[in-house]
Design an enzyme around this catalytic site. Structure first.
Site, PDB file in Angstrom:
ATOM      1  N   GLY A  33       0.274   4.542   3.562  1.00 23.91           N
ATOM      2  CA  GLY A  33       0.805   4.592   5.259  1.00 23.91           C
ATOM      3  C   GLY A  33       1.911   4.324   5.433  1.00 23.91           C
ATOM      4  O   GLY A  33       2.836   3.517   5.129  1.00 23.91           O
ATOM      5  N   GLN A  86       8.231   2.905  11.380  1.00 21.80           N
ATOM      6  CA  GLN A  86       8.785   1.666  10.708  1.00 21.80           C
ATOM      7  C   GLN A  86      10.727   2.791   9.618  1.00 21.80           C
ATOM      8  O   GLN A  86      10.620   1.840   9.257  1.00 21.80           O
ATOM      9  CB  GLN A  86       7.615   1.568   9.308  1.00 21.80           C
ATOM     10  N   CYS A 136       1.232  -3.960   4.727  1.00 21.54           N
ATOM     11  CA  CYS A 136       1.878  -3.277   5.538  1.00 21.54           C
ATOM     12  C   CYS A 136       3.411  -2.887   4.931  1.00 21.54           C
ATOM     13  O   CYS A 136       3.734  -4.036   4.520  1.00 21.54           O
ATOM     14  CB  CYS A 136       2.533  -4.108   6.682  1.00 21.54           C
ATOM     15  N   LEU A 137       3.819  -2.114   5.104  1.00 21.99           N
ATOM     16  CA  LEU A 137       5.355  -2.021   3.898  1.00 21.99           C
ATOM     17  C   LEU A 137       6.255  -2.434   4.477  1.00 21.99           C
ATOM     18  O   LEU A 137       7.490  -2.766   4.339  1.00 21.99           O
ATOM     19  CB  LEU A 137       5.614   0.056   3.914  1.00 21.99           C
ATOM     20  N   HIS A 155      -4.524   1.196  11.554  1.00 17.68           N
ATOM     21  CA  HIS A 155      -3.248   0.481  11.823  1.00 17.68           C
ATOM     22  C   HIS A 155      -2.047   1.018  11.506  1.00 17.68           C
ATOM     23  O   HIS A 155      -0.861   0.481  12.406  1.00 17.68           O
ATOM     24  CB  HIS A 155      -3.689  -0.037   9.366  1.00 17.68           C
ATOM     25  N   GLU A 156      -1.788   2.153  10.942  1.00 15.11           N
ATOM     26  CA  GLU A 156      -0.586   3.476  11.413  1.00 15.11           C
ATOM     27  C   GLU A 156      -0.567   3.771  13.032  1.00 15.11           C
ATOM     28  O   GLU A 156       0.451   3.340  13.576  1.00 15.11           O
ATOM     29  CB  GLU A 156      -0.702   4.418   9.922  1.00 15.11           C
ATOM     30  N   HIS A 159       1.510   0.995  14.805  1.00 16.23           N
ATOM     31  CA  HIS A 159       2.273   0.864  14.572  1.00 16.23           C
ATOM     32  C   HIS A 159       3.171   1.563  15.801  1.00 16.23           C
ATOM     33  O   HIS A 159       3.929   1.332  15.977  1.00 16.23           O
ATOM     34  CB  HIS A 159       2.644   1.567  13.379  1.00 16.23           C
TER      35      HIS A 159
END
Ligand code: NI
Length: 171
Positions: free
Chosen positions: A50, A55, A95-96, A137-138, A141
């Site tokens: 995701g 991000q 997470c990226l 999670h996204e 963000h």
């Protein structure tokens, strides 16, 4: 050359840009669609499941997700909204923007989400398992929130130090 997509740089914790709050997309035009396509490419390249626009330093409510094994089930959420949630479940998250860190986080077990898709059409999706975790999670963000915010201040501080060390090394 309009079919070319770009890999976008992914911001890493503790970059203050990750704390920005995303604005609603007003028109799902070609520019937004290009952003969506670039975000998918960036996510696949980084082997993520995701990615939120925040991000890649774009302050708009856009999320891309693909939790499939074959990486062929693209889900795009524009202006997503959780309209109902049920239960609680803990699972390991990464997470990226916080590479190499995985911690157990508690989330709603099942959620119903209302959103626009890449064509600007409204849809409603019910999700559980990894997809439900990923969507929550996204969406965090988009509010400037990271999964490390759910951890103890001490743990978060340790992760921050580790990241800063990594960034120093990469320079
Ligand atoms: Ni993330």
């Amino acid at each position: 050359m309009g079919c070319l997509v770009s890999i976008l740089p992914v911001l890493e914790f503790p970059d203050p840009q990750l704390r920005k709050v995303a604005k609603k997309v007003v028109h799902v035009d070609n520019k937004i669609k290009t952003t969506v396509d670039d975000m998918f490419e960036t996510m696949y390249e980084a082997h993520g499941v995701g990615l939120a626009a925040i991000q890649v330093n774009i302050q708009l409510q856009i999320i891309v997700i693909d939790v499939s094994e074959e990486k062929n089930e693209r889900l795009c959420f524009i202006n997503p909204e959780i309209i109902s949630e049920f239960g609680q479940e803990e699972s390991d998250e990464g997470c990226l923007s916080v590479p190499g860190i995985f911690e157990p986080i508690e989330r709603a077990e099942k959620i119903t989400v209302k959103s626009l898709n890449r064509d600007g059409d409204e849809f409603v999706i019910e999700a559980d398992g990894l997809l439900a975790v990923c969507i929550q999670h996204e969406i965090d963000h988009l509010k400037g929130k990271l999964f490390v915010d759910y951890l103890s201040p001490l743990k978060r501080q340790r992760i921050k130090k580790k990241m800063l060390k990594l960034h120093k090394r990469d320079q």
